[in-house]
Motif scaffolding. Structure first.
Motif: not given
Lengths: 475, 126
Positions: A42, A121, A284, A310
């Motif tokens: 991302m 995210t 993403a 993440t």
């Protein structure tokens, strides 16, 4: 420096408790790549939005050169200044207290904002997966954001070895996921679904012209931002002079490969306008690329990869931000209360807990591109410090005065290159995000004045210099 | 050089210092957001009755838009036509350069003053 299992810190303010030395080079790699690999999952795609797909690729490679300089410079200095706080401790010994205070804040804000971006995210991913499995109306993402940050903070609170071993495993899985989607979609082994020629033709090739290439450097940093965090583990690594350069340089090589493969896959599957919109479009992008292939296996794999990336990044960010905050507390740059080590887990637990609500404020209250820009700007200020630091380091302590674990080649070329690339990136941020840039510099000017004229009175002078080095030349 | 003995800071003073830092850092991000000054002018440029052709999309691009859940040109219009405004004034660029360079110069000068005290106390006066 002694490398016993339990280094004892007597220098700071009489504490008899130190951080545990339990980490090896693989953990250093996992810390660096773990923080950064989410940059492929991302955020990097905002560079496509600022200049188009070709511009993002050029930015990827120029940013790769920038970070190679960062890794080389960092490896030399850190192999000598092996203490928690990383660049903060370097600045304290080489340039001076105010610079160190600023560098400490750069580190804390770069990592805390990155942590907030990761949590945003993750919330998006959970919402998307819920939609894919039939849930209607969308999920409230906030509980997932809060839970993720709280869980990782708890993991960090409990101990560094478990934290970074966890990172090693999930980072490796996220990296394998990128390799897998590349192989599955490229003509090498897969179906050869790549459409670069058609998706990047006409106005789509360079929609903003050459100015767009400069502008893309802003988010080009996101491919690698955080690799310098490996130095934060210096006080917890068994053999810093060997493990830190090895782990850092292996990390930047891993990221150069992952960044190029990521660009190749995403730019070959999505129109640049969609890919470049990281708020309403490809939040993403690798997950979106998997969705567009129509393969359920790839969707699951890249979904898990995004989730793990993440988590690994947020985990490493909590680790690094807390070490920087802890180090500043230990030196009384901040209230000394933050300089405490947990009596059982041997972690900087107060710093870890204090930074949780700060991360939550940004994760729950600011849009993703603003959070990323805040993180990038703090990182960029830190990279601007590095060439100054390197030149002063070699000047004050030439090669024959201190033994280095690693000596980077071609000095001062990497330092000059790094400074030039930083200047280009300031201009890139100025194109479109000038207000944040000025607001951020304004913030650092105000806190610098606050530190110099107020806070520094609480700091012991000679106690700040803890390295067994000779007197610096010129002083 | 005489050893510098720092004053002991009260607990309340420590709390106030932390609050000052938190307020400043949160303000640096949120004040531009609240004032509507944050972010860039990435705005859609409206196209009347958009078609894929009028939006500059070739058949391969259209196929990918469809896969991404955009069945017609109108649904993708805002995303396709949104552009950053990179126009800038040289004065604002000069202000930015002065602010950044000034910040680093100020920091290095103040740091050097503090650093000389540290070295003098650590290694003794030359």
């Amino acid at each position: 420096m002694a490398h016993s299992d339990m280094d004892v810190d007597h220098t700071a303010h009489g504490q008899s408790m130190g951080l545990l030395r339990v980490l090896g080079p693989a953990h250093v790699w996992a810390l660096g790549v773990g923080i950064v690999l989410v940059g492929e999952y991302m955020g990097w795609n905002f560079a496509v939005g600022k200049g188009g797909a070709y511009a993002a690729l050029i930015a990827c490679w120029f940013a790769g050169v920038l970070y190679s300089c960062v890794a080389m410079i960092d490896s030399e200095v850190t192999s000598t200044v092996a203490a928690a706080g990383g660049q903060y401790t370097q600045a304290k010994h080489i340039i001076g207290p105010l610079m160190a205070f600023n560098v400490g804040l750069y580190l804390v804000f770069a990592y805390t904002m990155l942590e907030a971006g990761n949590a945003i995210t993750l919330g998006f991913l959970v919402d998307t997966v819920a939609g894919m499995t039939g849930h209607e109306g969308g999920l409230d993402q906030r509980p997932f954001i809060v839970l993720a940050i709280m869980f990782l903070a708890w993991l960090n609170y409990r101990g560094v070895l478990a934290t970074l071993t966890f990172n090693l495993v999930i980072t490796a899985i996220a990296f394998v996921a990128i390799i897998t989607i590349f192989l599955a979609t490229s003509p090498l082994l897969g179906a050869g679904e790549m459409l670069h020629k058609d998706l990047m033709s006409g106005q789509a090739s360079l929609p903003y012209g050459w100015l767009g290439i400069l502008a893309a450097m802003h988010f080009g940093l996101w491919y690698y931002l955080g690799i310098e965090g490996t130095t934060q583990a210096a006080e917890e690594v068994r053999s810093p002079a060997r493990s830190l350069p090895f782990g850092t340089l292996a990390g930047i090589m891993t990221l150069l490969i992952a960044a190029t493969l990521t660009w190749y896959v995403c730019a070959g599957l999505m129109p640049w306008e969609y890919l470049g919109d990281g708020v309403n479009g490809a939040v993403a992008p690798l997950f979106s690329a998997a969705q567009i292939t129509g393969s359920s296996a790839l969707v699951w794999l890249l979904g898990i990869g995004t989730l793990f990336a993440t988590l690994a990044s947020a985990n490493g960010c909590i680790n690094d931000a807390s070490r920087a905050w802890f180090s500043m507390g230990r030196d009384h740059y901040l209230p000394a209360w933050f300089g405490a080590v947990h009596p059982v887990y041997r972690t900087p637990y107060r710093a870890i807990i204090f930074l949780v609500p700060i991360a939550l404020i940004f994760a729950l209250g600011a849009p993703l591109d603003q959070v990323i820009t805040f993180s990038i700007l703090s990182g960029l200020l830190g990279y601007t410090f590095m060439p100054i630091n390197m030149i002063m380091f070699r000047k004050k302590w030439p090669l024959d005065t201190i033994k280095r674990g690693y000596e980077h080649p071609l000095h001062p070329l990497p330092a000059i290159s790094l400074m030039a690339l930083c200047s280009v990136t300031y201009f890139a941020v100025f194109l479109g995000y000038g207000t944040q840039l000025i607001a951020m510099i304004g913030f650092y000017i105000v806190v610098s004045l606050w530190f110099h004229f107020w806070r520094y009175r609480f700091v012991k002078r000679a106690d700040q210099f803890t390295m067994p080095w000779p007197r610096p030349r010129g002083y | 050089m005489a050893r510098y003995i720092p004053p002991v800071q009260s607990k309340l003073g420590q709390v106030i210092d932390v609050i000052v830092l938190v307020v400043l850092s949160v303000g640096a991000l949120f004040v531009p957001l609240w004032l509507g000054l944050a972010g860039s002018a990435k705005l859609p440029v409206p196209v009347e009755n958009p078609t894929w052709e009028s939006l500059g999309q070739n058949p391969v691009m259209v196929a990918q838009w469809n896969k991404l859940g955009f069945p017609d040109a109108a649904s993708a219009h805002d995303m396709i036509t949104a552009r950053y405004d990179y126009s800038f004034s040289w004065i604002s660029l000069a202000v930015m350069v002065i602010v950044i360079v000034g910040y680093f110069v100020m920091m290095i000068r103040f740091s050097d003053i503090e650093y000389r005290e540290v070295i003098a106390e650590k290694f003794g006066e030359k």
